[in-house]
Scaffold this motif. Structure first.
Motif, PDB file in Angstrom:
ATOM      1  N   GLN A  20       0.839  -1.214   0.000  1.00 20.07           N
ATOM      2  CA  GLN A  20       0.000   0.000   0.000  1.00 20.07           C
ATOM      3  C   GLN A  20       0.870   1.258   0.000  1.00 20.07           C
ATOM      4  O   GLN A  20       0.634   2.192  -0.774  1.00 20.07           O
ATOM      5  N   VAL A  21       1.884   1.274   0.879  1.00 18.92           N
ATOM      6  CA  VAL A  21       2.761   2.449   0.974  1.00 18.92           C
ATOM      7  C   VAL A  21       3.453   2.706  -0.367  1.00 18.92           C
ATOM      8  O   VAL A  21       3.543   3.842  -0.835  1.00 18.92           O
ATOM      9  N   LEU A  22       3.931   1.643  -1.001  1.00 19.48           N
ATOM     10  CA  LEU A  22       4.626   1.783  -2.290  1.00 19.48           C
ATOM     11  C   LEU A  22       3.669   2.289  -3.367  1.00 19.48           C
ATOM     12  O   LEU A  22       4.010   3.174  -4.155  1.00 19.48           O
ATOM     13  N   ALA A  23       2.450   1.739  -3.398  1.00 19.85           N
ATOM     14  CA  ALA A  23       1.483   2.153  -4.425  1.00 19.85           C
ATOM     15  C   ALA A  23       1.090   3.617  -4.229  1.00 19.85           C
ATOM     16  O   ALA A  23       0.922   4.350  -5.203  1.00 19.85           O
ATOM     17  N   GLN A  24       0.984   4.029  -2.958  1.00 19.79           N
ATOM     18  CA  GLN A  24       0.634   5.440  -2.693  1.00 19.79           C
ATOM     19  C   GLN A  24       1.774   6.385  -3.088  1.00 19.79           C
ATOM     20  O   GLN A  24       1.547   7.574  -3.266  1.00 19.79           O
ATOM     21  N   PHE A 164      22.607   0.766  -0.810  1.00 21.56           N
ATOM     22  CA  PHE A 164      22.264   1.442   0.435  1.00 21.56           C
ATOM     23  C   PHE A 164      21.649   2.816   0.154  1.00 21.56           C
ATOM     24  O   PHE A 164      20.587   3.154   0.679  1.00 21.56           O
ATOM     25  N   ALA A 165      22.292   3.582  -0.729  1.00 20.45           N
ATOM     26  CA  ALA A 165      21.800   4.936  -1.032  1.00 20.45           C
ATOM     27  C   ALA A 165      20.419   4.868  -1.680  1.00 20.45           C
ATOM     28  O   ALA A 165      19.526   5.675  -1.367  1.00 20.45           O
ATOM     29  N   SER A 166      20.205   3.897  -2.580  1.00 17.19           N
ATOM     30  CA  SER A 166      18.898   3.774  -3.252  1.00 17.19           C
ATOM     31  C   SER A 166      17.790   3.471  -2.249  1.00 17.19           C
ATOM     32  O   SER A 166      16.682   4.005  -2.343  1.00 17.19           O
ATOM     33  N   VAL A 167      18.081   2.622  -1.281  1.00 17.38           N
ATOM     34  CA  VAL A 167      17.040   2.213  -0.319  1.00 17.38           C
ATOM     35  C   VAL A 167      16.777   3.333   0.699  1.00 17.38           C
ATOM     36  O   VAL A 167      15.624   3.586   1.074  1.00 17.38           O
ATOM     37  N   MET A 168      17.829   4.035   1.106  1.00 19.09           N
ATOM     38  CA  MET A 168      17.618   5.186   1.994  1.00 19.09           C
ATOM     39  C   MET A 168      16.742   6.230   1.278  1.00 19.09           C
ATOM     40  O   MET A 168      15.799   6.779   1.862  1.00 19.09           O
ATOM     41  N   ALA A 169      17.033   6.473  -0.007  1.00 20.58           N
ATOM     42  CA  ALA A 169      16.273   7.476  -0.773  1.00 20.58           C
ATOM     43  C   ALA A 169      14.833   7.005  -0.974  1.00 20.58           C
ATOM     44  O   ALA A 169      13.886   7.804  -0.878  1.00 20.58           O
ATOM     45  N   LEU A 170      14.649   5.719  -1.234  1.00 24.76           N
ATOM     46  CA  LEU A 170      13.291   5.191  -1.404  1.00 24.76           C
ATOM     47  C   LEU A 170      12.491   5.389  -0.113  1.00 24.76           C
ATOM     48  O   LEU A 170      11.346   5.865  -0.149  1.00 24.76           O
ATOM     49  N   ALA A 171      13.077   5.044   1.025  1.00 22.38           N
ATOM     50  CA  ALA A 171      12.351   5.172   2.296  1.00 22.38           C
ATOM     51  C   ALA A 171      11.917   6.627   2.505  1.00 22.38           C
ATOM     52  O   ALA A 171      10.778   6.891   2.921  1.00 22.38           O
ATOM     53  N   GLN A 172      12.810   7.551   2.185  1.00 21.82           N
ATOM     54  CA  GLN A 172      12.460   8.975   2.328  1.00 21.82           C
ATOM     55  C   GLN A 172      11.332   9.346   1.381  1.00 21.82           C
ATOM     56  O   GLN A 172      10.408  10.068   1.752  1.00 21.82           O
ATOM     57  N   ASP A 173      11.396   8.834   0.172  1.00 27.12           N
ATOM     58  CA  ASP A 173      10.373   9.128  -0.815  1.00 27.12           C
ATOM     59  C   ASP A 173       9.004   8.559  -0.385  1.00 27.12           C
ATOM     60  O   ASP A 173       7.958   9.049  -0.785  1.00 27.12           O
ATOM     61  N   LEU A 174       9.031   7.526   0.445  1.00 29.99           N
ATOM     62  CA  LEU A 174       7.780   6.945   0.959  1.00 29.99           C
ATOM     63  C   LEU A 174       7.260   7.753   2.147  1.00 29.99           C
ATOM     64  O   LEU A 174       6.232   7.405   2.736  1.00 29.99           O
TER      65      LEU A 174
END
Ligand code: NAD
Length: 283
Positions: A20-24, A164-174
């Protein structure tokens, strides 16, 4: 790396919330579960939740429908081949997760990041199974994922800086706050939380105070939003016992020894909210 299409493996409590979080956040989401009924129930419950949010005015109806349209069930793990990233959320059993990571190593495209939502298993072990250790990482969401702001990001020994950088950025984008923590049993949150829950159970067993009062003093005296015993009921007493046992074994210290009262309750099938009774009763 652009993470536009993300597959979520396991459509249970956490997989649904993460999907849900990703789709939003405008990602195309592929949802897989070994049990097709769980997958369908997962998709239906996410859609119901999103529409409920729109009905309550907490989400624009168009945003809710766009998120629903971004979600798609897949009926085979092999169909993760189009995803830029996979988030695994199958039950917390190392053998199960190792098998999933071995398959993901085979089916996901070679540049895809493979993340695990494990609550504290060894990310290095999962990485070794995948055949692409540099792309494997822990991405630990909290329950319920749509509302809990924290994501623990866990680097394994070989995780690349780019992953690591991609996942940190993704979490922030969520809209989450990512915090990097070491690949150690329970990471940071559970390493602190579960010994506290265990101590609360010892305090109850030793007659320090009643269950109601132990929770009351922790809410009123330590500013916790929920008492440790109510939290254990929410997590599940079986899950709580498993986590403490794995700490005791992996950290090789008696300080994590589960309280005998917890063992007794689990043996009797008193598992917390999911069975209607734990330290408290639920109707
Ligand atoms: P769950 O039991 O609710 O859901 C797991 C789902 O995985 C089930 O629908 C099951 O059918 C499916 N599954 C089982 N084997 C599979 C396989 N081989 N391939 C695909 N799907 C499979 O579990 P959960 O509570 O969502 O926990 C998932 C993970 O998230 C665990 O690692 C857990 O430690 C972690 N976690 C849980 C919580 C929580 O509060 N529940 C919080 C943070 C992290």
């Amino acid at each position: 790396m652009n993470l536009n299409c993300i597959a979520v493996i396991g459509a249970g409590t956490m997989g649904r919330g993460i999907a849900q979080v990703l789709a939003q956040a405008s990602r195309e989401v592929l949802l897989y579960d070994a049990d097709p009924c769980a997958r369908e129930q997962g998709l239906a419950s996410i859609a119901a939740r999103l529409r409920q949010q729109a009905a309550k005015g907490r989400l624009e109806p168009a945003a809710s429908e766009a998120a629903i349209a971004a979600l798609r069930g897949i009926d085979q793990l092999a169909a993760v081949g189009t995803a830029d990233m996979v988030v695994e959320a199958v039950p917390e059993r190392l053998d199960l997760k190792l098998a999933v990571f071995a398959q993901l190593g085979q089916f996901a495209k070679s540049e895809a990041i493979l993340a695990s939502n494990t609550s504290g298993l060894d990310i290095d072990a999962l990485a070794a199974e995948s055949g692409r250790s540099d792309k494997v990482i822990g991405m630990h969401f909290f329950n319920p994922p749509p509302t809990m702001p924290l994501v623990e990001v866990v680097r394994a020994t070989a995780t690349s800086d780019e992953t690591f950088a991609s996942v940190m950025a993704l979490a922030q984008d969520l809209g989450k706050t990512p915090v990097a923590v070491a690949n150690s049993p329970g990471f940071a949150v559970n390493r602190v939380l579960f010994p506290m829950i265990n101590e609360a159970i010892y305090a109850l067993a030793e007659g320090v105070a009643s269950a109601e009062d132990i929770d009351r003093v922790m809410v009123l005296g330590a500013s916790h939003p929920i008492g440790p015993l109510a939290l254990a009921d929410y997590v599940g007493l079986d899950v709580t016992l498993d986590i403490l046992e794995s700490f005791a074994q992996r950290l090789d210290s008696s300080k994590y020894r589960p309280c005998p009262l917890l063992r007794e309750m689990v043996a009797q099938g008193t598992l917390g909210r999911k069975t209607g009774r734990g330290f408290f009763s639920y109707s």
